[in-house]
Design a protein around this motif. Structure first.
Motif, PDB file in Angstrom:
ATOM      1  N   HIS A  39      61.320 -20.513  60.011  1.00 28.94           N
ATOM      2  CA  HIS A  39      60.577 -19.256  59.831  1.00 28.94           C
ATOM      3  C   HIS A  39      61.486 -18.192  59.222  1.00 28.94           C
ATOM      4  O   HIS A  39      62.574 -17.925  59.727  1.00 28.94           O
ATOM      5  N   THR A  40      61.020 -17.614  58.136  1.00 26.40           N
ATOM      6  CA  THR A  40      61.837 -16.637  57.424  1.00 26.40           C
ATOM      7  C   THR A  40      62.110 -15.389  58.268  1.00 26.40           C
ATOM      8  O   THR A  40      61.255 -14.976  59.053  1.00 26.40           O
ATOM      9  N   PRO A  41      63.274 -14.787  58.090  1.00 27.45           N
ATOM     10  CA  PRO A  41      63.443 -13.444  58.635  1.00 27.45           C
ATOM     11  C   PRO A  41      62.728 -12.460  57.695  1.00 27.45           C
ATOM     12  O   PRO A  41      62.433 -12.809  56.554  1.00 27.45           O
ATOM     13  N   TRP A  42      62.447 -11.271  58.178  1.00 25.87           N
ATOM     14  CA  TRP A  42      61.955 -10.187  57.318  1.00 25.87           C
ATOM     15  C   TRP A  42      62.774  -8.943  57.614  1.00 25.87           C
ATOM     16  O   TRP A  42      63.111  -8.684  58.760  1.00 25.87           O
ATOM     17  N   LYS A  43      63.075  -8.198  56.575  1.00 22.32           N
ATOM     18  CA  LYS A  43      63.812  -6.937  56.734  1.00 22.32           C
ATOM     19  C   LYS A  43      62.770  -5.835  56.948  1.00 22.32           C
ATOM     20  O   LYS A  43      62.324  -5.176  56.018  1.00 22.32           O
ATOM     21  N   TYR A  44      62.347  -5.704  58.219  1.00 24.38           N
ATOM     22  CA  TYR A  44      61.266  -4.763  58.548  1.00 24.38           C
ATOM     23  C   TYR A  44      61.667  -3.311  58.301  1.00 24.38           C
ATOM     24  O   TYR A  44      62.832  -2.940  58.449  1.00 24.38           O
ATOM     25  N   HIS A  45      60.683  -2.495  57.964  1.00 24.95           N
ATOM     26  CA  HIS A  45      60.904  -1.052  57.806  1.00 24.95           C
ATOM     27  C   HIS A  45      60.869  -0.333  59.156  1.00 24.95           C
ATOM     28  O   HIS A  45      61.211   0.838  59.239  1.00 24.95           O
ATOM     29  N   THR A  46      60.418  -1.035  60.182  1.00 24.01           N
ATOM     30  CA  THR A  46      60.343  -0.464  61.528  1.00 24.01           C
ATOM     31  C   THR A  46      61.397  -1.149  62.404  1.00 24.01           C
ATOM     32  O   THR A  46      62.133  -2.017  61.937  1.00 24.01           O
ATOM     33  N   ASP A  47      61.422  -0.800  63.681  1.00 28.12           N
ATOM     34  CA  ASP A  47      62.384  -1.449  64.589  1.00 28.12           C
ATOM     35  C   ASP A  47      61.784  -2.680  65.272  1.00 28.12           C
ATOM     36  O   ASP A  47      62.300  -3.167  66.265  1.00 28.12           O
ATOM     37  N   TYR A  48      60.690  -3.179  64.698  1.00 29.06           N
ATOM     38  CA  TYR A  48      60.025  -4.375  65.248  1.00 29.06           C
ATOM     39  C   TYR A  48      60.964  -5.585  65.207  1.00 29.06           C
ATOM     40  O   TYR A  48      61.654  -5.814  64.206  1.00 29.06           O
ATOM     41  N   VAL A  49      60.981  -6.346  66.306  1.00 22.35           N
ATOM     42  CA  VAL A  49      61.768  -7.592  66.348  1.00 22.35           C
ATOM     43  C   VAL A  49      60.817  -8.732  66.718  1.00 22.35           C
ATOM     44  O   VAL A  49      60.199  -8.703  67.784  1.00 22.35           O
ATOM     45  N   ILE A  92      57.807  -8.706  50.100  1.00 25.04           N
ATOM     46  CA  ILE A  92      58.011  -9.822  49.168  1.00 25.04           C
ATOM     47  C   ILE A  92      59.207  -9.578  48.239  1.00 25.04           C
ATOM     48  O   ILE A  92      59.951 -10.505  47.910  1.00 25.04           O
ATOM     49  N   HIS A  93      59.405  -8.332  47.832  1.00 24.14           N
ATOM     50  CA  HIS A  93      60.531  -8.024  46.941  1.00 24.14           C
ATOM     51  C   HIS A  93      61.856  -8.404  47.612  1.00 24.14           C
ATOM     52  O   HIS A  93      62.729  -9.006  46.984  1.00 24.14           O
ATOM     53  N   TRP A  94      61.999  -8.058  48.888  1.00 23.07           N
ATOM     54  CA  TRP A  94      63.211  -8.407  49.647  1.00 23.07           C
ATOM     55  C   TRP A  94      63.383  -9.922  49.689  1.00 23.07           C
ATOM     56  O   TRP A  94      64.480 -10.449  49.463  1.00 23.07           O
ATOM     57  N   LEU A  95      62.275 -10.627  49.952  1.00 14.56           N
ATOM     58  CA  LEU A  95      62.336 -12.093  50.026  1.00 14.56           C
ATOM     59  C   LEU A  95      62.775 -12.693  48.689  1.00 14.56           C
ATOM     60  O   LEU A  95      63.617 -13.599  48.654  1.00 14.56           O
ATOM     61  N   GLU A  97      64.626 -11.425  46.460  1.00 14.41           N
ATOM     62  CA  GLU A  97      66.071 -11.191  46.306  1.00 14.41           C
ATOM     63  C   GLU A  97      66.872 -12.256  47.056  1.00 14.41           C
ATOM     64  O   GLU A  97      67.879 -12.759  46.564  1.00 14.41           O
ATOM     65  N   LYS A  98      66.400 -12.592  48.272  1.00 14.61           N
ATOM     66  CA  LYS A  98      67.102 -13.587  49.093  1.00 14.61           C
ATOM     67  C   LYS A  98      66.981 -14.993  48.488  1.00 14.61           C
ATOM     68  O   LYS A  98      67.915 -15.783  48.535  1.00 14.61           O
ATOM     69  N   ILE A  99      65.816 -15.297  47.935  1.00 18.20           N
ATOM     70  CA  ILE A  99      65.614 -16.602  47.284  1.00 18.20           C
ATOM     71  C   ILE A  99      66.648 -16.784  46.172  1.00 18.20           C
ATOM     72  O   ILE A  99      67.263 -17.838  46.031  1.00 18.20           O
ATOM     73  N   LYS A 100      66.845 -15.706  45.410  1.00 14.12           N
ATOM     74  CA  LYS A 100      67.793 -15.729  44.299  1.00 14.12           C
ATOM     75  C   LYS A 100      69.235 -15.778  44.812  1.00 14.12           C
ATOM     76  O   LYS A 100      70.049 -16.580  44.339  1.00 14.12           O
ATOM     77  N   GLU A 101      69.515 -14.918  45.786  1.00 10.66           N
ATOM     78  CA  GLU A 101      70.878 -14.823  46.318  1.00 10.66           C
ATOM     79  C   GLU A 101      71.357 -16.154  46.888  1.00 10.66           C
ATOM     80  O   GLU A 101      72.494 -16.576  46.663  1.00 10.66           O
ATOM     81  N   TYR A 102      70.475 -16.835  47.629  1.00  9.12           N
ATOM     82  CA  TYR A 102      70.872 -18.086  48.288  1.00  9.12           C
ATOM     83  C   TYR A 102      70.425 -19.333  47.528  1.00  9.12           C
ATOM     84  O   TYR A 102      70.622 -20.448  48.001  1.00  9.12           O
ATOM     85  N   GLN A 103      69.820 -19.124  46.350  1.00  7.07           N
ATOM     86  CA  GLN A 103      69.351 -20.241  45.514  1.00  7.07           C
ATOM     87  C   GLN A 103      68.545 -21.254  46.328  1.00  7.07           C
ATOM     88  O   GLN A 103      68.843 -22.456  46.336  1.00  7.07           O
TER      89      GLN A 103
END
Length: 263
Positions: A39-49, A92-95, A97-103
């Motif tokens: 399950h992917t992490p997400w860089k939330y804009h809130t403090d939700y965990v 999705i934009h953050w994701l 970036e991660k797809i590219k960063e980690y290939q």
């Protein structure tokens, strides 16, 4: 070719077995290719965990561990590194970036929540009414049309909580299947819940009514274990049964997914 692209790790907090245990069990189970899609992490804009996914800071370790296993066992099995992700437009934009960063090799579409789990409940437990069913359909179609995903995991997930397969289910299933067929996105014939269904005399997914529609709409299917325990990869019974069930349905089965090539 015997493959599985739906494999979790303990980072999601509801799986057991080390990363290496999954690789060894896959070799034991005669898999030629094993894809990890925790399950992917997400860089939330809130403090939700979230309580069912790794944190963003765990992603580098996930990729590093799997790369080292890919190298260690390269003569015995092919290992692909992916993630199981929702379609959350805000993130999705953050994701990407991660797809590219980690290939990353591929992204599975696990349609678990509508737009974000910060606000919306899990479809598998809370699709008890038509409103939630329609949100499930909307996000499934939006996600497939985004071009980000190579496969729709457990497309019949809503049947975990929807009371019975009625005319509304028939309609949304037809729309989902039609979209998948048009976009050439395979649907995952997910067997991760079969043992639980049998033990509790349930029929959630794979849902036969859904898959009859998938067959009529000309969809393709790929078998996915949704492995949360490495031992799942050593048990051939449900995998073999799934092959026969798809043959009976006359659904074309694929055994590999389209990988991301342009990083």
């Amino acid at each position: 070719m015997k493959t599985n692209y739906h494999t979790h790790t303990t980072r999601c907090m509801h799986a057991t077995g080390s990363d290496e245990d999954y690789v060894l069990s896959a070799i034991k189970g005669s898999y030629q290719e094993l894809g990890f899609s925790d399950h992917t992490p997400w860089k939330y804009h809130t403090d939700y965990v979230a309580d069912m996914r790794m944190l963003p800071e765990e992603l580098p370790g996930y990729v590093e561990s799997l790369r080292s296993l890919r190298e260690k066992y390269r003569d015995q099995i092919s290992i692909k590194i992916g993630l199981e992700c929702e379609y959350f437009p805000t993130y999705i934009h953050w994701l990407k970036e991660k797809i590219k960063e980690y290939q990353l090799d591929y992204i599975l579409f696990g349609n678990h929540h509508y737009h974000t789990d910060e606000k919306f409940p899990y479809f598998g437990h809370h699709t008890e009414n038509l409103d939630m069913l329609e949100l499930y359909e909307e996000s499934a179609i939006e996600g497939m049309e985004s071009g980000l995903f190579c496969c729709l995991a457990h497309p019949d997930l809503f049947m975990r909580s929807y009371p019975q397969f009625d005319r509304h289910c028939k309609l949304i299933s037809r729309h989902i299947c039609r979209t998948a067929a048009r976009l050439h996105i395979p649907l995952e014939y997910n067997i991760g819940y079969v043992a639980y269904n049998e033990a509790h005399n349930l029929q959630t997914y794979p849902c036969p009514d859904f898959w009859h529609i998938a067959a009529n709409e000309g969809c393709t299917a790929i078998i996915g274990l949704d492995a949360h325990n490495n031992k799942d990869l050593e048990t051939p019974v449900y995998y073999n049964r799934a092959i026969e069930e798809l043959k009976t349905l006359k659904i074309q089965r694929v055994d590999s997914l389209s990988l991301i090539t342009n990083h």
